[in-house]
Design a protein around this motif. Structure first.
Motif, PDB file in Angstrom:
ATOM      1  N   ARG A 316       0.821  -1.208   0.000  1.00  0.00           N
ATOM      2  CA  ARG A 316       0.000   0.000   0.000  1.00  0.00           C
ATOM      3  C   ARG A 316       0.856   1.259   0.000  1.00  0.00           C
ATOM      4  O   ARG A 316       0.409   2.320  -0.441  1.00  0.00           O
ATOM      5  N   MET A 317       2.071   1.169   0.524  1.00  0.00           N
ATOM      6  CA  MET A 317       2.976   2.321   0.517  1.00  0.00           C
ATOM      7  C   MET A 317       4.216   1.976  -0.315  1.00  0.00           C
ATOM      8  O   MET A 317       5.342   2.197   0.101  1.00  0.00           O
ATOM      9  N   SER A 318       3.972   1.435  -1.503  1.00  0.00           N
ATOM     10  CA  SER A 318       5.057   0.900  -2.330  1.00  0.00           C
ATOM     11  C   SER A 318       6.088   1.951  -2.712  1.00  0.00           C
ATOM     12  O   SER A 318       7.286   1.665  -2.762  1.00  0.00           O
ATOM     13  N   MET A 319       5.658   3.182  -2.979  1.00  0.00           N
ATOM     14  CA  MET A 319       6.633   4.208  -3.354  1.00  0.00           C
ATOM     15  C   MET A 319       7.518   4.566  -2.162  1.00  0.00           C
ATOM     16  O   MET A 319       8.730   4.713  -2.304  1.00  0.00           O
ATOM     17  N   THR A 320       6.916   4.694  -0.989  1.00  0.00           N
ATOM     18  CA  THR A 320       7.693   4.976   0.208  1.00  0.00           C
ATOM     19  C   THR A 320       8.700   3.860   0.470  1.00  0.00           C
ATOM     20  O   THR A 320       9.875   4.116   0.775  1.00  0.00           O
ATOM     21  N   VAL A 321       8.263   2.610   0.346  1.00  0.00           N
ATOM     22  CA  VAL A 321       9.147   1.470   0.571  1.00  0.00           C
ATOM     23  C   VAL A 321      10.281   1.472  -0.450  1.00  0.00           C
ATOM     24  O   VAL A 321      11.450   1.293  -0.104  1.00  0.00           O
ATOM     25  N   TYR A 322       9.945   1.697  -1.708  1.00  0.00           N
ATOM     26  CA  TYR A 322      10.952   1.701  -2.777  1.00  0.00           C
ATOM     27  C   TYR A 322      11.999   2.779  -2.549  1.00  0.00           C
ATOM     28  O   TYR A 322      13.215   2.525  -2.640  1.00  0.00           O
ATOM     29  N   LEU A 323      11.562   3.994  -2.235  1.00  0.00           N
ATOM     30  CA  LEU A 323      12.502   5.105  -2.052  1.00  0.00           C
ATOM     31  C   LEU A 323      13.343   4.929  -0.788  1.00  0.00           C
ATOM     32  O   LEU A 323      14.541   5.248  -0.793  1.00  0.00           O
ATOM     33  N   THR A 324      12.735   4.432   0.276  1.00  0.00           N
ATOM     34  CA  THR A 324      13.518   4.230   1.494  1.00  0.00           C
ATOM     35  C   THR A 324      14.523   3.090   1.334  1.00  0.00           C
ATOM     36  O   THR A 324      15.580   3.104   1.968  1.00  0.00           O
ATOM     37  N   GLN A 325      14.222   2.138   0.469  1.00  0.00           N
ATOM     38  CA  GLN A 325      15.220   1.104   0.162  1.00  0.00           C
ATOM     39  C   GLN A 325      16.472   1.738  -0.426  1.00  0.00           C
ATOM     40  O   GLN A 325      17.597   1.365  -0.072  1.00  0.00           O
ATOM     41  N   SER A 326      16.286   2.711  -1.311  1.00  0.00           N
ATOM     42  CA  SER A 326      17.432   3.395  -1.913  1.00  0.00           C
ATOM     43  C   SER A 326      18.221   4.179  -0.867  1.00  0.00           C
ATOM     44  O   SER A 326      19.455   4.166  -0.863  1.00  0.00           O
ATOM     45  N   ILE A 327      17.510   4.869   0.012  1.00  0.00           N
ATOM     46  CA  ILE A 327      18.182   5.656   1.046  1.00  0.00           C
ATOM     47  C   ILE A 327      18.973   4.750   1.977  1.00  0.00           C
ATOM     48  O   ILE A 327      20.154   5.000   2.274  1.00  0.00           O
ATOM     49  N   ILE A 328      18.341   3.676   2.442  1.00  0.00           N
ATOM     50  CA  ILE A 328      19.005   2.752   3.368  1.00  0.00           C
ATOM     51  C   ILE A 328      20.222   2.113   2.715  1.00  0.00           C
ATOM     52  O   ILE A 328      21.307   2.040   3.307  1.00  0.00           O
ATOM     53  N   CYS A 329      20.060   1.647   1.485  1.00  0.00           N
ATOM     54  CA  CYS A 329      21.151   0.910   0.834  1.00  0.00           C
ATOM     55  C   CYS A 329      22.323   1.814   0.459  1.00  0.00           C
ATOM     56  O   CYS A 329      23.482   1.394   0.556  1.00  0.00           O
ATOM     57  N   THR A 330      22.054   3.037   0.039  1.00  0.00           N
ATOM     58  CA  THR A 330      23.175   3.935  -0.253  1.00  0.00           C
ATOM     59  C   THR A 330      23.927   4.289   1.027  1.00  0.00           C
ATOM     60  O   THR A 330      25.152   4.442   1.013  1.00  0.00           O
ATOM     61  N   LEU A 331      23.210   4.391   2.138  1.00  0.00           N
ATOM     62  CA  LEU A 331      23.882   4.645   3.418  1.00  0.00           C
ATOM     63  C   LEU A 331      24.719   3.438   3.844  1.00  0.00           C
ATOM     64  O   LEU A 331      25.787   3.588   4.439  1.00  0.00           O
ATOM     65  N   ILE A 332      24.254   2.253   3.546  1.00  0.00           N
ATOM     66  CA  ILE A 332      25.004   1.050   3.904  1.00  0.00           C
ATOM     67  C   ILE A 332      26.257   0.903   3.046  1.00  0.00           C
ATOM     68  O   ILE A 332      27.354   0.624   3.552  1.00  0.00           O
ATOM     69  N   PHE A 333      26.134   1.143   1.747  1.00  0.00           N
ATOM     70  CA  PHE A 333      27.217   0.795   0.830  1.00  0.00           C
ATOM     71  C   PHE A 333      28.131   1.955   0.446  1.00  0.00           C
ATOM     72  O   PHE A 333      29.311   1.735   0.172  1.00  0.00           O
ATOM     73  N   TYR A 334      27.631   3.181   0.411  1.00  0.00           N
ATOM     74  CA  TYR A 334      28.465   4.283  -0.058  1.00  0.00           C
ATOM     75  C   TYR A 334      29.372   4.787   1.063  1.00  0.00           C
ATOM     76  O   TYR A 334      29.091   4.611   2.253  1.00  0.00           O
ATOM     77  N   HIS A 335      30.455   5.453   0.657  1.00  0.00           N
ATOM     78  CA  HIS A 335      31.495   5.838   1.612  1.00  0.00           C
ATOM     79  C   HIS A 335      31.004   6.847   2.638  1.00  0.00           C
ATOM     80  O   HIS A 335      31.486   6.873   3.775  1.00  0.00           O
ATOM     81  N   PHE A 336      30.036   7.720   2.257  1.00  0.00           N
ATOM     82  CA  PHE A 336      29.537   8.691   3.225  1.00  0.00           C
ATOM     83  C   PHE A 336      28.634   8.031   4.264  1.00  0.00           C
ATOM     84  O   PHE A 336      28.176   8.685   5.203  1.00  0.00           O
ATOM     85  N   GLY A 337      28.376   6.709   4.089  1.00  0.00           N
ATOM     86  CA  GLY A 337      27.658   5.928   5.082  1.00  0.00           C
ATOM     87  C   GLY A 337      28.597   4.929   5.737  1.00  0.00           C
ATOM     88  O   GLY A 337      29.601   5.299   6.340  1.00  0.00           O
ATOM     89  N   PHE A 338      28.293   3.636   5.569  1.00  0.00           N
ATOM     90  CA  PHE A 338      29.127   2.588   6.157  1.00  0.00           C
ATOM     91  C   PHE A 338      30.242   2.113   5.215  1.00  0.00           C
ATOM     92  O   PHE A 338      31.102   1.328   5.612  1.00  0.00           O
ATOM     93  N   GLY A 339      30.211   2.540   3.967  1.00  0.00           N
ATOM     94  CA  GLY A 339      31.314   2.275   3.049  1.00  0.00           C
ATOM     95  C   GLY A 339      31.540   0.819   2.694  1.00  0.00           C
ATOM     96  O   GLY A 339      32.685   0.382   2.556  1.00  0.00           O
ATOM     97  N   LEU A 340      30.464   0.045   2.503  1.00  0.00           N
ATOM     98  CA  LEU A 340      30.604  -1.386   2.198  1.00  0.00           C
ATOM     99  C   LEU A 340      30.548  -1.683   0.702  1.00  0.00           C
ATOM    100  O   LEU A 340      30.487  -2.848   0.307  1.00  0.00           O
ATOM    101  N   TYR A 341      30.599  -0.645  -0.126  1.00  0.00           N
ATOM    102  CA  TYR A 341      30.521  -0.835  -1.575  1.00  0.00           C
ATOM    103  C   TYR A 341      31.670  -1.713  -2.068  1.00  0.00           C
ATOM    104  O   TYR A 341      32.845  -1.449  -1.818  1.00  0.00           O
ATOM    105  N   GLY A 342      31.325  -2.804  -2.762  1.00  0.00           N
ATOM    106  CA  GLY A 342      32.317  -3.712  -3.304  1.00  0.00           C
ATOM    107  C   GLY A 342      32.999  -4.580  -2.271  1.00  0.00           C
ATOM    108  O   GLY A 342      33.973  -5.278  -2.590  1.00  0.00           O
ATOM    109  N   LYS A 343      32.498  -4.579  -1.031  1.00  0.00           N
ATOM    110  CA  LYS A 343      33.182  -5.296   0.045  1.00  0.00           C
ATOM    111  C   LYS A 343      32.371  -6.447   0.639  1.00  0.00           C
ATOM    112  O   LYS A 343      32.852  -7.118   1.545  1.00  0.00           O
ATOM    113  N   VAL A 344      31.154  -6.659   0.164  1.00  0.00           N
ATOM    114  CA  VAL A 344      30.330  -7.734   0.728  1.00  0.00           C
ATOM    115  C   VAL A 344      30.013  -8.754  -0.361  1.00  0.00           C
ATOM    116  O   VAL A 344      29.932  -8.422  -1.552  1.00  0.00           O
ATOM    117  N   GLY A 345      29.805  -9.992   0.047  1.00  0.00           N
ATOM    118  CA  GLY A 345      29.455 -11.046  -0.889  1.00  0.00           C
ATOM    119  C   GLY A 345      27.978 -11.017  -1.242  1.00  0.00           C
ATOM    120  O   GLY A 345      27.183 -10.304  -0.610  1.00  0.00           O
TER     121      GLY A 345
END
Length: 397
Positions: A316-345
């Motif tokens: 029912r809130m598919s757009m909110t879920v989709y956009l927050t997935q992007s926010i969460i994942c960029t924070l997890i993987f990009y250097h300005f977040g946890f910096g795990l880009y290219g480092k996890v299996g």
């Protein structure tokens, strides 16, 4: 204008459940793009660790290329429902339909430029505007046009790749694509750079994602799925699922094994461009229809929709879920977040996706205790309809 957002009592739980399940499938696939330089590598050959290979193979067969077609069909289904509602109320659908899609396009632009390059909202809005020109047609015509559009280009391309594979059996090696310079640039920008570095790299990735060729191809890939969904909506295949369970059963029995077979071909035979093409553009949507059929049949079982309520609320809130997935994942993987880009299996990324989705299910369930719209949906619909009714007691979504 008499048209208003759909009330909670008018919602179709099965549609929301289908959207909710699709969001998990889309996230599982998008994790490759969040955590690796996916546009510049061949995922089938990129990984060397055995467990990564097995996870990638499983995702490639059962998930990759099957959930964005399903979500596209659902988008067309929903658009046709909105058209039918507006017509029933004596309103002009096009006034708010066009406005709704333009707002969606703007949200997609913000998402693509400020958060993540892999946005799909702009493509949906673009194809949705084309669908509006055909939405008046009878369902048989919508289905026929969708199939003609899809088979017209993809049938020809499949034939050409097949002939190329016959002429040059060594094309298997050519399928192992990698752009080393672009890959290293992405690893540096996302894995070790600042937000500004990531933004500059994102512009480069967007030039690939949204090239003129990609916009053109969307008319022969995404749009046909929407047309098929709109035809299904006009036939009310989901609303009348209990009366059409034989049809859904036949689709499930045929489409799932056929889709899995086609998607397994690059792994069971000597891989080439032709098998890759068949896997993506034929196996993917066929399996999507199979998945949809199984979910619809499950939702026909008494109390099944109650059990699947958390998934429906995410849908029912598919757009909110989709956009927050992007926010969460960029924070997890990009250097300005946890910096795990290219480092996890692949296994870790998959478990992360499931964990993120589980948290979103909890969030959606809690949110709808107080509201009837997701936060992004509330803004989107306020702009579209010119009214704001988010509280639970106001009964709108």
């Amino acid at each position: 204008m008499n048209s208003t957002p759909t009330t909670s009592k008018q919602r179709i739980d099965t549609l929301d459940i289908l959207r909710g399940v699709s969001l998990l499938g889309i996230l599982l696939v998008n994790m490759f793009a969040f955590s690796t330089p996916a546009p510049y590598i061949d995922l089938k050959t990129f990984f060397s660790v055995p467990i990564d290979k097995e996870f990638q193979k499983g995702l490639d067969i059962f998930v990759q290329g099957s959930f964005y077609p399903l979500f596209s069909m659902l988008f067309g289904y929903g658009l046709a429902m909105q058209y039918a509602k507006a017509t029933r109320l004596g309103d002009s659908f096009y006034k708010f339909g066009i406005k709704r899609l333009v707002v969606l396009f703007v949200i997609g632009i913000l998402h693509a430029f400020l958060i993540w390059w892999g946005d799909i909202l702009m493509t949906y809005a673009f194809c949705g505007l084309v669908l509006l020109t055909l939405i008046r047609l009878k369902p048989g015509f919508l289905l026929a046009i969708g199939l003609i559009f899809y088979m017209g280009i993809n049938g020809v391309l499949a034939l050409l790749t097949g002939l190329a594979s016959i002429a040059d059996p060594s094309s298997t090696e050519s399928s192992q694509f990698i752009d080393i310079q672009s890959m290293e640039s992405a690893l540096k920008a996302y894995g070790a750079g600042s937000w500004t570095d990531a933004f500059i790299q994102r512009l480069s990735d967007l030039s690939v994602q949204f090239s003129p060729f990609m916009w053109l191809m969307a008319l022969f890939t995404i749009l046909p799925y929407m047309l098929i969904g709109a035809a299904a909506s006009k036939w009310q295949l989901i609303e009348k699922a209990k009366d059409k369970y034989i049809l859904w059963g036949i689709l499930a029995v045929i489409m799932i094994p056929l889709g899995i077979y086609l998607k397994s071909l690059p792994f069971t035979l000597n891989r080439n461009y032709f098998l890759d093409y068949v896997q993506t553009y034929f196996g993917g949507p066929i399996l999507a229809i199979g998945y949809a059929s199984v979910i619809v049949l499950i939702c026909c079982i008494p109390f099944a929709t109650k059990i699947l309520t958390p998934i429906a609320k995410a849908g029912r809130m598919s757009m909110t879920v989709y956009l927050t997935q992007s926010i969460i994942c960029t924070l997890i993987f990009y250097h300005f977040g946890f910096g795990l880009y290219g480092k996890v299996g692949v296994d870790t990324a998959t478990f992360l996706a499931v964990g993120i989705y589980a948290i979103q299910l909890v969030f959606a369930s809690l949110w709808f205790l107080f509201f009837k719209q997701g936060p992004i949906e509330a803004v989107w619909k306020r702009i579209t309809y010119g009214k704001y009714m988010p509280k639970k007691e106001e009964k709108s979504v």
